[in-house]
Design an enzyme around this catalytic site. Structure first.
Site, PDB file in Angstrom:
ATOM      1  N   TYR A   1      -5.902  25.056 -28.686  1.00 20.40           N
ATOM      2  CA  TYR A   1      -5.643  24.131 -27.578  1.00 20.40           C
ATOM      3  C   TYR A   1      -6.420  22.840 -27.800  1.00 20.40           C
ATOM      4  O   TYR A   1      -7.574  22.885 -28.233  1.00 20.40           O
ATOM      5  CB  TYR A   1      -6.096  24.744 -26.254  1.00 20.40           C
ATOM      6  CG  TYR A   1      -5.342  25.976 -25.845  1.00 20.40           C
ATOM      7  CD1 TYR A   1      -5.592  27.204 -26.449  1.00 20.40           C
ATOM      8  CD2 TYR A   1      -4.379  25.922 -24.849  1.00 20.40           C
ATOM      9  CE1 TYR A   1      -4.895  28.338 -26.075  1.00 20.40           C
ATOM     10  CE2 TYR A   1      -3.688  27.049 -24.461  1.00 20.40           C
ATOM     11  CZ  TYR A   1      -3.944  28.252 -25.073  1.00 20.40           C
ATOM     12  OH  TYR A   1      -3.255  29.364 -24.699  1.00 20.40           O
TER      13      TYR A   1
ATOM     14  N   HIS B   1      -1.464  22.846 -22.864  1.00 15.85           N
ATOM     15  CA  HIS B   1      -0.699  23.815 -23.638  1.00 15.85           C
ATOM     16  C   HIS B   1      -1.281  23.872 -25.038  1.00 15.85           C
ATOM     17  O   HIS B   1      -1.866  22.902 -25.508  1.00 15.85           O
ATOM     18  CB  HIS B   1       0.764  23.399 -23.717  1.00 15.85           C
ATOM     19  CG  HIS B   1       1.507  23.632 -22.447  1.00 15.85           C
ATOM     20  ND1 HIS B   1       1.725  24.891 -21.952  1.00 15.85           N
ATOM     21  CD2 HIS B   1       2.072  22.785 -21.569  1.00 15.85           C
ATOM     22  CE1 HIS B   1       2.403  24.798 -20.816  1.00 15.85           C
ATOM     23  NE2 HIS B   1       2.618  23.525 -20.556  1.00 15.85           N
TER      24      HIS B   1
ATOM     25  N   LYS C   1       5.057  24.283 -30.420  1.00 15.89           N
ATOM     26  CA  LYS C   1       3.762  24.275 -31.084  1.00 15.89           C
ATOM     27  C   LYS C   1       3.986  24.129 -32.580  1.00 15.89           C
ATOM     28  O   LYS C   1       5.096  24.318 -33.060  1.00 15.89           O
ATOM     29  CB  LYS C   1       3.004  25.575 -30.820  1.00 15.89           C
ATOM     30  CG  LYS C   1       2.766  25.855 -29.346  1.00 15.89           C
ATOM     31  CD  LYS C   1       2.109  27.167 -29.163  1.00 15.89           C
ATOM     32  CE  LYS C   1       2.139  27.678 -27.736  1.00 15.89           C
ATOM     33  NZ  LYS C   1       2.625  26.814 -26.716  1.00 15.89           N
TER      34      LYS C   1
END
Lengths: 307, 160
Positions: free
Chosen positions: A240, A248, A279
C-alpha cells in the site's frame, strides 16, 4: 524519532515462534511512525470462531521484527523461557507471591460465578412471577450460619441463590475456607502473577536466518510503503502507498532470489490478476554482487499490456 | 537453448505483432554482452498502432488540461521494446536485470512530437527521463502470444 521516547523500547514477545506486540500504544506507534501494520490476532474467548473483529495482540512478520531490531526501536523477549524460568524459581519471595496471587484468583473466580448465578436466578424468578417480598424472605433465611453449608453444595445449581448470600472473603482465610466455602479451582493461562522481568534482563537475540532471504520487505518499507500479507492475491505481500485503511493496494509483491527461476505462469497469473484488481504485480530481489554503480535491490512492475 | 531457437521465437512474435496487432517498423536486435557464454537473445523494437502505455499521472494531467485520454496527441504511438519468451522458459531476476541494463529508455529517438516537450511546465512523458519499460511477449505452443508490460523499478499501476 522522538515519538517513542515515552515508551522506552517496544516489547516484542516471541511466543510459539510468533512475534507479538501486546501494548496498544506500541501497536499504534508502529503503525503511525514505522509503516508497520502487523496483523491483529486476538480473538474473543466467548466467540472464538468469528474472525472479523480481532484485537490485540498484534502479530508481526519476522521481516518486520528484523527491521525494528535493526533500528534499535524494539527488544525481543522470549516469553516462554521467562515463564518457565520464573515458575521454577527457588526464590521464596517469588513463590509466596505467586501462591497468593493464585488464591486471590480462585476467590475472584468463585465470587464472579456466584454473582452471575444470583443475577440469573433473580431474573428468572422475576419473570416467573415471584414477588420481591418472597425474594427478600428467601435471602434472609439463608443469611443465618446454619444454612451456609448448604450454599457450598448448592454450587451444582440446585438453588444458586444461596451462594449469592454467602459472600466469599476476598483474601483466603484458613478457618473460613473450611466452614464457609472453597474457592474454585483455576488453571491459569497467563503469566500475570509472575513478577515481570525488565526488558534488558530477558532480551534474546534474533536469528538473522529467519529473514535473511527477504530483503524486498525492507526495501519497500524504506520507500514508505505499508505491507500486509498477500495471501488473498497469491503473493508474498500486498503493498500500500499509505495506511491500508486509507489507500488501496498498489502492488502484489513477491520476492525472488537472484538466481531463483521465475515460472512464466507466475508472471502471467500475477500480472493478469493484479491488473484485474487495479494493481500491479511486483517482483523483486537483492543482487548479491552489485557491480559498480548498480543497485543491490532490483524490482520490476508487471501489468497486463491490454493486447 | 541454441541460437536458432531464439530466432524462431522472435520470428513468431514478430508475425503476431504485425498481423494481429498491426505493428510497423519492426526490427530485431541481439541483447547481452558478447563475453556472455549464454546464447544471445533477440529483442524486438516496433511501433504499435496506438499508444500502449499511459502513466496514471499523465492521464490525470491530461484530464486536468481538458483532454480525454482518447485525444489524438495522447494516443500517438511510441516505439516499444519487446522481449520474446516461451512459456516453458524459466528466467531469473538476473535475466531481467541484464536486459534492462542493456537497453536504453527509448528504442529509437523521438522525432514527431518534439513540440510536446516544450509544452508548458508539465512533465514530458515520452522523453528519455521516463521509466524504462519493456513488453514481455509470452509464446505458447498453440501460438498464442500474450503481452505483459514490465517496468524497471517500482512504477504505480494504471487505474484502468
Amino acid at each position: 524519532m522522538t515519538d517513542h521516547e515515552g515508551f522506552g523500547r517496544l516489547r516484542i514477545s516471541k511466543i510459539a515462534d510468533r512475534y507479538l506486540v501486546f501494548d496498544a500504544d506500541h501497536a499504534a506507534l508502529l503503525r503511525r511512525s514505522r509503516n508497520i501494520c502487523g496483523v491483529l490476532v486476538g480473538s474473543t474467548p466467548q466467540n472464538p470462531t468469528q474472525n472479523v473483529f480481532l484485537s490485540l495482540p498484534l502479530e508481526l512478520f519476522p521481516e518486520e521484527v528484523a527491521e525494528l531490531l535493526k533500528s534499535g526501536l524494539a527488544a525481543l523477549i522470549d516469553q516462554t523461557s521467562h515463564h518457565l524460568g520464573t515458575l521454577q524459581s527457588r526464590d521464596k519471595h517469588i513463590r509466596l507471591k505467586y501462591m497468593e496471587h493464585l488464591q486471590q484468583y480462585r476467590w475472584q473466580a468463585k465470587r464472579l460465578l456466584t454473582e452471575d448465578q444470583a443475577m440469573r436466578t433473580a431474573q428468572k424468578s422475576l419473570h416467573g412471577g415471584k414477588t420481591s417480598r418472597q425474594l427478600n424472605e428467601h435471602n434472609r433465611s439463608h443469611l443465618d450460619p446454619s444454612s451456609s453449608n448448604q450454599g457450598e453444595h448448592g454450587l451444582s445449581g440446585e438453588n444458586p441463590q444461596i451462594q449469592a448470600s454467602v459472600e466469599p472473603p476476598r483474601c483466603p482465610n484458613p478457618s473460613g475456607r473450611l466452614t464457609v466455602a472453597r474457592p474454585l479451582a483455576v488453571t491459569p493461562t497467563a503469566s500475570s502473577g509472575l513478577p515481570p522481568a525488565s526488558v534488558d534482563e530477558i532480551e534474546i537475540s534474533f536469528s538473522r536466518d529467519e529473514v535473511s532471504t527477504r530483503p524486498l520487505h525492507g526495501y519497500l518499507l524504506s520507500k514508505g510503503y505499508f505491507m500486509t500479507p498477500g495471501l488473498r492475491f497469491g503473493a508474498d505481500y500486498s503493498v500500500y502507498p499509505g495506511d491500508p485503511l486509507r489507500y488501496h493496494a498498489h502492488f502484489l509483491a513477491s520476492e525472488y532470489g537472484w538466481d531463483e527461476e521465475i515460472c512464466m505462469l507466475d508472471i502471467v497469473g500475477g500480472g493478469r490478476l493484479g491488473t484485474s484488481v487495479k494493481k500491479g504485480f511486483l517482483i523483486g530481489g537483492e543482487c548479491p554482487t552489485p557491480g559498480n554503480g548498480a543497485r543491490p535491490m532490483r524490482a520490476f512492475s508487471i501489468e497486463w499490456a491490454g493486447m | 537453448m541454441q541460437d536458432r531457437t531464439y530466432e524462431h521465437l522472435a520470428a513468431l512474435v514478430v508475425t503476431n505483432l504485425v498481423h494481429q496487432h498491426g505493428w510497423t517498423e519492426i526490427k530485431s536486435h541481439p541483447v547481452g554482452g558478447e563475453d556472455c557464454t549464454a546464447p544471445r537473445r533477440l529483442i524486438i523494437t516496433g511501433l504499435p498502432q496506438r499508444r500502449l502505455y499511459i502513466h496514471p499521472d499523465e492521464q490525470v494531467e491530461a484530464l486536468e488540461d481538458g483532454y480525454a485520454s482518447e485525444h489524438q496527441h495522447i494516443q500517438e504511438p511510441e516505439f516499444e521494446w519487446v522481449l520474446p519468451l516461451h512459456i516453458t522458459e524459466s528466467v531469473t531476476l538476473g535475466t531481467f536485470s541484464t536486459l534492462f541494463d542493456s537497453i536504453s529508455v527509448l528504442p529509437r529517438p523521438v522525432e514527431s512530437h518534439a513540440h510536446q516537450a516544450s509544452h508548458g511546465d508539465t512533465r514530458d512523458w515520452r522523453c528519455s527521463a521516463r521509466h524504462k519499460r519493456c513488453l514481455i511477449a509470452l509464446l505458447h505452443d498453440d501460438s498464442t502470444v500474450s503481452y505483459y508490460l514490465m517496468h524497471d523499478g517500482i512504477v504505480k499501476p494504471r487505474q484502468n
